[in-house]
Design a protein around this motif. Structure first.
Motif, PDB file in Angstrom:
ATOM      1  N   VAL A  95     -28.910 -19.258 -37.088  1.00  0.00           N
ATOM      2  CA  VAL A  95     -28.092 -18.872 -35.935  1.00  0.00           C
ATOM      3  C   VAL A  95     -26.745 -19.571 -36.042  1.00  0.00           C
ATOM      4  CG1 VAL A  95     -27.896 -19.025 -33.418  1.00  0.00           C
ATOM      5  CG2 VAL A  95     -30.120 -18.574 -34.454  1.00  0.00           C
ATOM      6  N   GLN A  96     -25.681 -18.838 -35.865  1.00  0.00           N
ATOM      7  CA  GLN A  96     -24.353 -19.465 -35.845  1.00  0.00           C
ATOM      8  C   GLN A  96     -23.873 -19.636 -34.404  1.00  0.00           C
ATOM      9  OE1 GLN A  96     -20.969 -18.271 -38.359  1.00  0.00           O
ATOM     10  NE2 GLN A  96     -22.370 -16.891 -39.428  1.00  0.00           N
ATOM     11  N   ILE A  97     -23.419 -20.849 -34.111  1.00  0.00           N
ATOM     12  CA  ILE A  97     -22.712 -21.088 -32.849  1.00  0.00           C
ATOM     13  C   ILE A  97     -21.261 -21.342 -33.241  1.00  0.00           C
ATOM     14  CG2 ILE A  97     -22.519 -22.500 -30.764  1.00  0.00           C
ATOM     15  CD1 ILE A  97     -25.206 -21.119 -30.843  1.00  0.00           C
ATOM     16  N   ALA A  98     -20.459 -20.286 -33.159  1.00  0.00           N
ATOM     17  CA  ALA A  98     -19.082 -20.362 -33.651  1.00  0.00           C
ATOM     18  C   ALA A  98     -18.110 -20.349 -32.468  1.00  0.00           C
ATOM     19  CB  ALA A  98     -18.816 -19.195 -34.590  1.00  0.00           C
ATOM     20  N   GLY A  99     -16.834 -20.373 -32.797  1.00  0.00           N
ATOM     21  CA  GLY A  99     -15.805 -20.349 -31.751  1.00  0.00           C
ATOM     22  C   GLY A  99     -14.678 -21.304 -32.095  1.00  0.00           C
ATOM     23  N   TYR A 100     -13.540 -21.048 -31.508  1.00  0.00           N
ATOM     24  CA  TYR A 100     -12.334 -21.823 -31.810  1.00  0.00           C
ATOM     25  C   TYR A 100     -12.529 -23.306 -31.437  1.00  0.00           C
ATOM     26  CZ  TYR A 100      -7.405 -23.220 -31.858  1.00  0.00           C
ATOM     27  OH  TYR A 100      -6.230 -23.878 -32.107  1.00  0.00           O
ATOM     28  N   LEU A 101     -11.652 -24.123 -31.970  1.00  0.00           N
ATOM     29  CA  LEU A 101     -11.658 -25.567 -31.725  1.00  0.00           C
ATOM     30  C   LEU A 101     -11.760 -25.879 -30.228  1.00  0.00           C
ATOM     31  CD1 LEU A 101      -8.648 -26.125 -34.104  1.00  0.00           C
ATOM     32  CD2 LEU A 101     -10.929 -27.029 -34.549  1.00  0.00           C
ATOM     33  N   GLY A 102     -12.664 -26.764 -29.886  1.00  0.00           N
ATOM     34  CA  GLY A 102     -12.762 -27.207 -28.505  1.00  0.00           C
ATOM     35  C   GLY A 102     -13.414 -26.205 -27.566  1.00  0.00           C
ATOM     36  N   SER A 103     -14.081 -25.207 -28.118  1.00  0.00           N
ATOM     37  CA  SER A 103     -14.681 -24.184 -27.250  1.00  0.00           C
ATOM     38  C   SER A 103     -16.033 -24.623 -26.692  1.00  0.00           C
ATOM     39  CB  SER A 103     -14.827 -22.854 -28.009  1.00  0.00           C
ATOM     40  OG  SER A 103     -15.604 -23.030 -29.178  1.00  0.00           O
ATOM     41  N   GLY A 104     -16.543 -25.759 -27.155  1.00  0.00           N
ATOM     42  CA  GLY A 104     -17.779 -26.305 -26.584  1.00  0.00           C
ATOM     43  C   GLY A 104     -19.004 -26.139 -27.465  1.00  0.00           C
ATOM     44  N   LYS A 105     -18.785 -25.962 -28.757  1.00  0.00           N
ATOM     45  CA  LYS A 105     -19.911 -25.713 -29.678  1.00  0.00           C
ATOM     46  C   LYS A 105     -20.890 -26.888 -29.718  1.00  0.00           C
ATOM     47  CE  LYS A 105     -17.076 -24.955 -33.204  1.00  0.00           C
ATOM     48  NZ  LYS A 105     -15.773 -24.998 -32.508  1.00  0.00           N
TER      49      LYS A 105
ATOM     50  N   TYR B  51     -37.425 -29.360 -45.236  1.00  0.00           N
ATOM     51  CA  TYR B  51     -37.616 -29.664 -43.814  1.00  0.00           C
ATOM     52  C   TYR B  51     -38.370 -28.555 -43.089  1.00  0.00           C
ATOM     53  CZ  TYR B  51     -36.447 -31.346 -39.104  1.00  0.00           C
ATOM     54  OH  TYR B  51     -36.516 -31.793 -37.818  1.00  0.00           O
ATOM     55  N   GLU B  52     -38.257 -27.350 -43.607  1.00  0.00           N
ATOM     56  CA  GLU B  52     -38.942 -26.171 -43.063  1.00  0.00           C
ATOM     57  C   GLU B  52     -38.736 -25.981 -41.557  1.00  0.00           C
ATOM     58  OE1 GLU B  52     -43.008 -26.612 -44.291  1.00  0.00           O
ATOM     59  OE2 GLU B  52     -42.579 -25.950 -46.322  1.00  0.00           O
ATOM     60  N   PRO B  53     -37.492 -25.894 -41.116  1.00  0.00           N
ATOM     61  CA  PRO B  53     -37.270 -25.660 -39.685  1.00  0.00           C
ATOM     62  C   PRO B  53     -37.584 -24.219 -39.303  1.00  0.00           C
ATOM     63  CG  PRO B  53     -35.180 -25.682 -40.854  1.00  0.00           C
ATOM     64  CD  PRO B  53     -36.237 -25.970 -41.874  1.00  0.00           C
ATOM     65  N   ASP B  54     -37.919 -24.014 -38.038  1.00  0.00           N
ATOM     66  CA  ASP B  54     -38.063 -22.633 -37.542  1.00  0.00           C
ATOM     67  C   ASP B  54     -36.684 -22.008 -37.364  1.00  0.00           C
ATOM     68  OD1 ASP B  54     -40.930 -22.869 -37.215  1.00  0.00           O
ATOM     69  OD2 ASP B  54     -40.498 -24.152 -35.484  1.00  0.00           O
ATOM     70  N   VAL B  55     -35.779 -22.827 -36.852  1.00  0.00           N
ATOM     71  CA  VAL B  55     -34.415 -22.352 -36.589  1.00  0.00           C
ATOM     72  C   VAL B  55     -33.416 -23.356 -37.161  1.00  0.00           C
ATOM     73  CG1 VAL B  55     -32.687 -21.880 -34.783  1.00  0.00           C
ATOM     74  CG2 VAL B  55     -35.055 -21.145 -34.454  1.00  0.00           C
ATOM     75  N   THR B  56     -32.431 -22.847 -37.896  1.00  0.00           N
ATOM     76  CA  THR B  56     -31.313 -23.699 -38.295  1.00  0.00           C
ATOM     77  C   THR B  56     -30.062 -23.186 -37.598  1.00  0.00           C
ATOM     78  OG1 THR B  56     -32.232 -24.318 -40.437  1.00  0.00           O
ATOM     79  CG2 THR B  56     -29.852 -24.458 -40.217  1.00  0.00           C
ATOM     80  N   ILE B  57     -29.424 -24.088 -36.867  1.00  0.00           N
ATOM     81  CA  ILE B  57     -28.199 -23.729 -36.160  1.00  0.00           C
ATOM     82  C   ILE B  57     -27.015 -24.202 -36.993  1.00  0.00           C
ATOM     83  CG2 ILE B  57     -26.829 -24.071 -34.076  1.00  0.00           C
ATOM     84  CD1 ILE B  57     -29.475 -24.715 -32.605  1.00  0.00           C
ATOM     85  N   ILE B  58     -26.125 -23.274 -37.291  1.00  0.00           N
ATOM     86  CA  ILE B  58     -24.907 -23.637 -38.018  1.00  0.00           C
ATOM     87  C   ILE B  58     -23.775 -23.805 -37.016  1.00  0.00           C
ATOM     88  CG2 ILE B  58     -23.175 -22.888 -39.695  1.00  0.00           C
ATOM     89  CD1 ILE B  58     -25.268 -21.356 -41.175  1.00  0.00           C
ATOM     90  N   GLU B  59     -23.141 -24.979 -37.055  1.00  0.00           N
ATOM     91  CA  GLU B  59     -21.901 -25.162 -36.304  1.00  0.00           C
ATOM     92  C   GLU B  59     -20.752 -25.177 -37.299  1.00  0.00           C
ATOM     93  OE1 GLU B  59     -21.331 -28.698 -33.871  1.00  0.00           O
ATOM     94  OE2 GLU B  59     -19.230 -28.157 -33.558  1.00  0.00           O
ATOM     95  N   PRO B  60     -20.063 -24.046 -37.436  1.00  0.00           N
ATOM     96  CA  PRO B  60     -18.940 -24.020 -38.375  1.00  0.00           C
ATOM     97  C   PRO B  60     -17.727 -24.737 -37.785  1.00  0.00           C
ATOM     98  CG  PRO B  60     -19.354 -21.812 -37.457  1.00  0.00           C
ATOM     99  CD  PRO B  60     -20.215 -22.784 -36.709  1.00  0.00           C
TER     100      PRO B  60
END
Lengths: 140, 205
Positions: free
Chosen positions: B4-14, B83-92
């Motif tokens: 899952v990606q949690i993206a957004g411009y700088l300072g958007s609260g990621k 690590y075998e996670p169920d979900v990996t969250i990417i914060e770009p």
């Protein structure tokens, strides 16, 4: 303080006009600093850097962040440019004489050299104001 | 492993969202890993997340949408294996292009059991007008919004109703296909919908 080569190489056109600069290193002073003063220091660091960059003509303070790590806790601070909206969070501890400081400035609308100049001079001035010795235990 | 990606411009609260989201997912028994890419060489966000007890991998040295895409693929492969996670969250980084990241991951997904969750792009309602006033910034923010499966109008607790309405209209104009949600990572408003989407939604590659 050790400067890092933290520029975004504009390989993606999406990165146009955005430049970053980071510093990290250890700082110390003879008299221990308590957590309240340390939080003030972190907030002032954010405000000083962002105001300096705005004076230099930054169109947007993308994000300025700092991280303070010491034996008794940690703090992280950030700002998007509004002095009223600086946040400082973390885990306070007993007074400390030294800590590791990381600062990252990511700015839209000024040259990378300006981001370097504004960040370095602001960090230096706030460290001096709080009587910290900089460049101690320089990280190479 | 769902990505899952949690993206957004700088300072958007990621980072703030990811801290809250990870806590909620972990409470449901979902094993979460986080992959963070900070602009510049000195990681801050990853350090902060580690301090809050999260499993974090930092990628430095450039942006994962272009300069260090190879490092990201390698790190994801190792995460899945070790690590075998169920979900990996990417914060770009706040300047990354989400579709470029997904495209880069695609190469690894064919070798590893990776499925794609939604690309969630945060849009800061308090600064939306400013973003859309500068040409280059507008191009970047619009590109990020166009890549979203879900656009989360963030910081609704700090924005006026008019600003929220304007942000929603702008976001819809840029990406009519995306689901638009209101969110405050600070107060937790809308967080449940994001948790549901991350847990339940799978999108095609």
């Amino acid at each position: 303080m050790k400067p890092f080569n933290g520029f975004i190489k504009p390989k993606s056109p999406a990165h146009e006009e955005i430049n970053s600069y980071g510093l990290s290193g250890s700082v110390a002073r003879k008299k221990a600093i308590n957590y309240k003063e340390l939080r003030r220091f972190a907030a002032e660091l954010m405000t000083t850097i962002s105001q300096s960059l705005l004076r230099y003509g930054a169109k947007d303070i993308g994000h300025i962040k700092a991280y303070i790590e010491h034996d008794n806790g940690f703090l992280h601070a950030d700002t998007l440019g509004d002095p009223a909206d600086v946040t400082v969070k973390g885990r306070d501890g007993e007074p400390v004489n030294h800590f590791r400081l990381v600062v990252n400035s990511v700015i839209y609308g000024v040259a990378k050299e300006t981001v370097i100049e504004a960040t370095e001079s602001s960090v230096t001035s706030v460290l001096l104001k709080y009587r910290f010795e900089k460049d101690l235990n320089r990280e190479e | 492993m769902k990505l899952v990606q949690i993206a957004g411009y700088l300072g958007s609260g990621k980072t703030t969202l990811i801290l809250a989201l990870s806590k909620n997912l972990a409470e449901e028994g979902i094993k979460v890993a986080i992959l963070v890419n900070d602009v510049g060489e000195v990681p801050v966000d990853g350090k902060v997340m580690e301090e809050y007890g999260l499993a974090v991998k930092d990628i430095g040295g450039g942006c994962i949408c272009c300069q260090v895409a190879g490092n990201m693929r390698k790190t994801l492969g190792l995460l899945a294996k070790n690590y075998e996670p169920d979900v990996t969250i990417i914060e770009p980084t706040g300047v990354a292009v989400p579709s470029a990241i997904k495209e880069a991951v695609g190469l690894e997904a064919s070798k590893t059991k990776i499925t794609f969750g939604p690309i969630i792009v945060l849009f800061d309602t308090t600064r939306a007008e400013k973003f859309l006033n500068y040409d280059t910034l507008k191009r970047l923010v619009s590109t990020q919004l166009r890549d979203a499966d879900i656009i989360a109008l963030n910081k609704v607790d700090a924005a006026s109703k008019e600003k929220i309405k304007d942000s929603k209209e702008s976001a819809h104009l840029i990406n009519p296909k995306a689901k638009i949600m209101e969110l405050s990572s600070h107060t937790g408003e809308g967080l449940g919908s994001i948790v549901d989407a991350v847990r339940d939604l799978t999108v095609g590659d």
